[in-house]
Design a protein around this motif. Structure first.
Motif, PDB file in Angstrom:
ATOM      1  N   ARG A 179       0.834  -1.225   0.000  1.00 53.83           N
ATOM      2  CA  ARG A 179       0.000   0.000   0.000  1.00 53.83           C
ATOM      3  C   ARG A 179       0.859   1.262   0.000  1.00 53.83           C
ATOM      4  O   ARG A 179       0.505   2.267   0.617  1.00 53.83           O
ATOM      5  CB  ARG A 179      -0.957   0.035   1.196  1.00 53.83           C
ATOM      6  N   PHE A 221      -6.504  -6.484  14.338  1.00 53.39           N
ATOM      7  CA  PHE A 221      -7.150  -6.538  13.019  1.00 53.39           C
ATOM      8  C   PHE A 221      -7.357  -8.006  12.627  1.00 53.39           C
ATOM      9  O   PHE A 221      -6.698  -8.545  11.757  1.00 53.39           O
ATOM     10  CB  PHE A 221      -6.255  -5.807  12.015  1.00 53.39           C
ATOM     11  N   GLU A 226      -4.673   2.828  15.951  1.00 54.63           N
ATOM     12  CA  GLU A 226      -3.918   2.742  14.686  1.00 54.63           C
ATOM     13  C   GLU A 226      -4.542   3.599  13.588  1.00 54.63           C
ATOM     14  O   GLU A 226      -5.751   3.582  13.385  1.00 54.63           O
ATOM     15  CB  GLU A 226      -3.849   1.274  14.247  1.00 54.63           C
ATOM     16  N   GLU A 250      -4.254   4.496   1.332  1.00 50.21           N
ATOM     17  CA  GLU A 250      -4.776   3.308   0.644  1.00 50.21           C
ATOM     18  C   GLU A 250      -6.180   3.517   0.087  1.00 50.21           C
ATOM     19  O   GLU A 250      -6.434   3.254  -1.084  1.00 50.21           O
ATOM     20  CB  GLU A 250      -4.772   2.117   1.611  1.00 50.21           C
ATOM     21  N   TYR A 251      -7.094   3.923   0.944  1.00 49.67           N
ATOM     22  CA  TYR A 251      -8.476   4.129   0.500  1.00 49.67           C
ATOM     23  C   TYR A 251      -8.749   5.611   0.284  1.00 49.67           C
ATOM     24  O   TYR A 251      -9.896   5.995   0.069  1.00 49.67           O
ATOM     25  CB  TYR A 251      -9.455   3.593   1.552  1.00 49.67           C
TER      26      TYR A 251
END
Ligand code: GCU
Length: 668
Positions: free
Chosen positions: A134, A313, A379, A385-386
């Protein structure tokens, strides 16, 4: 980046510098501080108390000072003399850079500062083949000298010397460390959380020696280094038959590895672990839980004062879209809430700020509001990335500051972290870096503002996103006119909303192109295994996460339950995250959902068109390379925004059959 060496040395050339250590020994940081002044800035540094009539900058590190270890005070006297004081060499370094910042902003003044968050960490997602997961700013600054087009197979290690894996560009790493220290970053993990190929061996020789060279640079700037480790390393590189965290041989193997790391890197920070997530190995494979996994590492690191940072995550990345009972948003909480209090004192749980994955709009992760006896790190993702891949301008501080300000019974989330920790010094923020080998470090020059801004956001809880943008622009475009600086600040301050406007609406998320996450793809994830669905049909859109009729996710927020359970009391911007509503549902703003979608998508493109015009208006008043860089990216951003607008609007127009009230063009 903001530290313009030529400009600073010129501005400070009439000063004399003097460093005094009282009750504190010379260490790597104080040596670095001296060399920063003398060698990097080329400024006069005197060894005995200055007699000169020139204005003096005295840096005093005094163990008796009552300032917090990382804090400092700057005293600017009327005669121009400056005294910077701290109780540690690290605090002194921060004070020195803070003063340089004041000088850069032409705002020298006396003040005292203590950092807000204890851990202010950067995570590199750099990989041993030189690529950056990314990453949108070129190759890794750390690895990949042997060429990023040579990809080793997953766990295949053909003989390759350590020299081949490490780029060895020490001066680039030093510049990066200087930048990070200058804004108060105090920890860094050096490799991607998905630990593949040679990176699995970074914890052992000969790679460890090269890692140690990097860590020494960061240490001299007061930054502790961490490594991401592969949970399955005992099997993959240790020749064991298992990686079970409760197996004696596995524990002994990790102990030996860790003991050796500390022989080579005495101030090593510890490990970052992504386990049982998106195909990575983890304790579930052995019928163990995540506390078993994290505590294995915590216990072998504890004798060396190291810590393990365990990522929360964890979700089922093989969801069947037909099964409406599975909700990815629930996953972190479902996997970790019951383990509260079971993690060792030197284990830290790193939780993404939202329950899904760094979308333009998400609610706060309920895990951050729930854990009561666990060290937590919140975090963030600086790499876009998005959020537009550092092609689209997107200054994301407004979103982060908003997330960290969510209220809980223990105060805002950022205040809550140390209050519920087992060890408050092991709490804070972490974020994935956005730098690479590109000339300007971040692809789009304006994306530097997010790296700078993240660090300032860690340091201070009172700075607003506008104040941070003001600082960054003032320091980065120091030779430009005030009018030009205002144009750049204004673009930054409006950019996050503009981006959100032309992406997925009202918190529904994941309408992104699945091929790399840039540009629209309204249905790209709809029938896929990643658990990210919008459920748009001819009548409405959104995910029913209520307890009454949906996935029950709302129940994970005890204090917000009553408002989020009903659409009428859910904030507009998160409506579709929590509820499935008809297109004609009326928002608090007075617009219907469908009209809001059309309006924001037209508005987003119009705003980007204004950015283009405004940027054109400052040509000639900033460095040509910077101007060209952003102008070229804005052209691409405009095309991207138009693409988003047309695809999202057409998608909903086709489904709903409801025309735009204003009669603007929708494609059929
Ligand atoms: C996102 C991202 C992955 C990354 C993951 C993580 O899903 O797309 O590339 O590995 O987050 O945070 O671990």
């Amino acid at each position: 980046m903001w530290l313009n060496q030529a400009w600073l040395s010129q501005t400070l050339s009439n000063r004399v510098f003097h460093i005094e250590l009282i009750g504190v020994s010379e260490d790597a940081v104080s040596v670095r501080l001296r060399s920063e002044i003398a060698q990097w800035l080329h400024l006069p540094l005197v060894t005995s108390a200055p007699q000169s009539t020139q204005p003096t900058v005295t840096l005093v590190c005094d163990v008796r000072s009552c300032l917090d270890e990382e804090g400092f005070s700057i005293d600017v006297a009327q005669d121009g003399n400056v005294c910077i004081e701290s109780s540690s060499t690290r605090g002194l370094l921060y004070g020195f850079y803070a003063w340089l910042r004041d000088v850069g902003l032409k705002a020298e003044h006396s003040h005292t500062e203590i950092p807000d968050q204890k851990l202010r960490m950067i995570n590199q997602w750099d990989q041993a083949d030189g690529s950056v997961e990314r990453g949108y700013a070129g190759e890794s600054i750390f690895y990949g000298r042997w060429g990023s087009n040579v990809h080793a197979e997953f766990f295949d290690f053909p003989e390759r010397s350590a020299a081949d894996v490490f780029r060895g560009d020490i001066s680039r790493i030093r510049d990066y460390a200087r930048f990070l220290a200058s804004v108060g970053i105090n920890a860094i993990s050096l490799n991607n959380v998905n630990v593949r190929s040679y990176a699995t061996r970074f914890i052992v020789e000969p790679y460890l020696q090269r890692i140690a060279e990097i860590t020494r640079i960061f240490s001299s700037f007061g930054i502790k280094s961490f490594l991401s480790v592969n949970f399955a390393a005992p099997k993959v590189i240790g020749n064991l038959t298992t990686s079970d965290p409760c197996d004696k041989k596995v524990i002994a193997w990790w102990k030996k590895v860790v003991d050796h790391i500390y022989e080579v890197i005495p101030d090593f920070g510890g490990f970052v672990v992504k386990a049982d997530s998106e195909g990575e190995p983890g304790p579930y494979q052995y019928g163990r839980d995540h506390a078993d996994g994290a505590n294995l590492f915590a216990r072998v690191l504890a004798p060396h004062h190291g810590i393990v940072i365990w990522r929360a995550f964890v979700y089922n990345s093989h969801t069947d879209w037909r099964d409406r009972s599975v909700d990815r948003a629930r996953a972190a909480f479902d996997n970790f809430a019951a383990l509260d209090g079971k993690f060792d004192d030197n284990a830290v749980l790193q939780v993404k700020f939202g329950p899904i994955d760094f979308q333009t709009r998400e609610p706060l992760s309920p895990l951050l509001a729930r854990m009561q006896k666990t060290n937590l790190i919140m975090e963030f993702e600086i790499t876009a990335e998005y959020l537009g891949h550092q092609i689209d301008v997107n200054y994301v501080l407004p979103q982060w500051i908003g997330m960290a300000s969510w209220q809980s019974p223990e105060g805002s989330i950022r205040e809550r972290l140390p209050r519920v920790a087992r060890q408050p010094q092991f709490t804070g923020f972490a974020a994935i870096s956005n730098v690479g080998m590109d000339e300007n470090w971040t692809g789009n020059t304006l994306a530097q503002a997010n790296l700078y801004g993240y660090a300032r956001f860690c340091w201070s809880k009172s700075l607003t996103s506008q104040e941070i943008a003001h600082e960054w622009v003032g320091l980065s475009f120091e030779n430009s006119t005030t009018a030009t600086k205002q144009v750049i600040e204004s673009i930054l301050n409006r950019s996050n909303k503009a981006y959100e406007d032309y992406c997925a609406p009202l918190g529904v998320g994941f309408m992104v192109n699945r091929n790399g996450h840039y540009g629209p793809g309204p249905d790209d994830y709809e029938f896929d295994r990643w658990g990210t669905y919008h459920y748009a049909d001819r009548d409405g859109v959104g995910v029913d996460r209520t307890s009454a009729t949906g996935t029950g996710f709302v129940g994970q927020y005890p204090s917000l339950y009553s408002s989020l359970e009903k659409p009428e009391t859910t904030p507009d911007e998160l409506l579709l995250f929590f509820h499935h509503v008809n297109y004609t549902y009326r928002l608090h703003s007075g617009e219907t959902v469908i009209q809001h979608i059309y309006n924001t998508h037209f508005a987003g493109v119009e705003e980007v068109e204004k950015f283009v015009d405004e940027w054109n208006s400052i040509q000639g008043d900033i460095e040509p390379l910077d101007w060209e860089n952003v102008a070229e990216r804005l052209r691409r951003q405009k095309a991207n925004a138009i693409n988003w607008r047309d695809q999202i609007n057409t998608f909903f127009w086709r489904l709903s059959g409801i025309a735009d009230e204003q009669g603007r063009s929708l494609y059929s």
